[in-house]
Design an enzyme around this catalytic site. Structure first.
Site, mmCIF file in Angstrom:
data_model
loop_
_atom_site.group_PDB
_atom_site.id
_atom_site.type_symbol
_atom_site.label_atom_id
_atom_site.label_comp_id
_atom_site.label_asym_id
_atom_site.label_seq_id
_atom_site.Cartn_x
_atom_site.Cartn_y
_atom_site.Cartn_z
ATOM 1 N N GLU A 107 0.838 -1.200 0.000
ATOM 2 C CA GLU A 107 0.000 0.000 0.000
ATOM 3 C C GLU A 107 0.870 1.246 0.000
ATOM 4 O O GLU A 107 1.849 1.316 0.739
ATOM 5 C CB GLU A 107 -0.879 0.088 1.255
ATOM 6 C CG GLU A 107 -1.932 -0.958 1.384
ATOM 7 C CD GLU A 107 -2.784 -0.763 2.647
ATOM 8 O OE1 GLU A 107 -2.653 0.282 3.331
ATOM 9 O OE2 GLU A 107 -3.579 -1.660 2.938
ATOM 10 N N GLU A 163 -13.521 5.694 0.893
ATOM 11 C CA GLU A 163 -14.316 4.892 1.818
ATOM 12 C C GLU A 163 -15.100 5.821 2.734
ATOM 13 O O GLU A 163 -14.694 6.091 3.860
ATOM 14 C CB GLU A 163 -13.412 3.967 2.623
ATOM 15 C CG GLU A 163 -12.616 3.002 1.755
ATOM 16 C CD GLU A 163 -11.656 2.155 2.554
ATOM 17 O OE1 GLU A 163 -12.096 1.114 3.079
ATOM 18 O OE2 GLU A 163 -10.481 2.562 2.665
ATOM 19 N N LYS A 183 -15.842 4.742 6.380
ATOM 20 C CA LYS A 183 -14.730 4.286 7.214
ATOM 21 C C LYS A 183 -14.645 5.123 8.486
ATOM 22 O O LYS A 183 -14.790 6.340 8.456
ATOM 23 C CB LYS A 183 -13.417 4.385 6.432
ATOM 24 C CG LYS A 183 -12.254 3.691 7.101
ATOM 25 C CD LYS A 183 -11.056 3.645 6.164
ATOM 26 C CE LYS A 183 -9.958 2.796 6.727
ATOM 27 N NZ LYS A 183 -8.834 2.682 5.781
ATOM 28 N N GLU A 208 -8.641 9.164 6.389
ATOM 29 C CA GLU A 208 -8.741 7.729 6.066
ATOM 30 C C GLU A 208 -9.843 7.435 5.043
ATOM 31 O O GLU A 208 -9.803 6.431 4.354
ATOM 32 C CB GLU A 208 -8.985 6.910 7.341
ATOM 33 C CG GLU A 208 -7.808 6.864 8.272
ATOM 34 C CD GLU A 208 -6.624 6.096 7.693
ATOM 35 O OE1 GLU A 208 -6.832 5.104 6.986
ATOM 36 O OE2 GLU A 208 -5.483 6.513 7.937
#
Length: 148
Positions: free
Chosen positions: A67, A118, A121, A127
């Site tokens: 990642e 996302e 999330k 994030e």
């Protein structure tokens, strides 16, 4: 396999890490470590992993970056412009097969995080914003060039 996030290192120490260095935008300032000179934080972080593996007795183990990415919203340097710059420069760098100062000319298998933002999330707002595409309409957050 390792996750390499220059964004997280940068926000952890912005007084000592230049934003351009984290975004693959080389400046006249390079970081020197022994015989190796670094023009970007990604290579420095990968070579830190390489050095750790060497110290454990695994000098030739292949490194895969599972990642890496940059958020496009949620904090002051988490912008669409910075995310686009980082991810496009990351892709250009790994496709060039230039390697790192410790492993010149060796490819670095690297996976961009993430395909989609996302929205649901939990945790820090950034994030939610690492994706290349919006999840609701599948439109790109910004343009990405996957060509060398």
């Amino acid at each position: 396999m390792a996750d390499v996030y220059p964004y997280l290192s940068y926000i952890g120490d912005p007084s000592h890490i230049h934003l351009d260095y984290a975004l693959f935008q080389p400046t006249a300032t390079a970081v020197t470590d022994g015989d190796h000179s670094y023009t970007n934080l990604f290579d420095a972080m990968v070579d830190t992993l390489v050095s750790a593996m060497e110290a454990l007795g695994y000098p030739n183990i292949p490194i895969v970056i599972a990642e890496s990415g940059w958020p496009s919203a949620g904090a002051d340097v988490a912008t669409i412009e910075n995310a686009q710059t980082y991810n496009n420069n990351l892709i250009k760098h790994v496709l060039s097969n230039a390697g790192t100062p410790k492993r010149p000319g060796m490819s670095i298998d690297t996976y961009v995080f993430a395909l989609f933002n996302e929205d649901l999330k939990q945790g820090d707002e950034t994030e939610k914003h690492f994706g290349l595409f919006y999840p609701n309409n599948k439109q790109p957050v910004y343009s990405v060039n996957f060509s060398p």
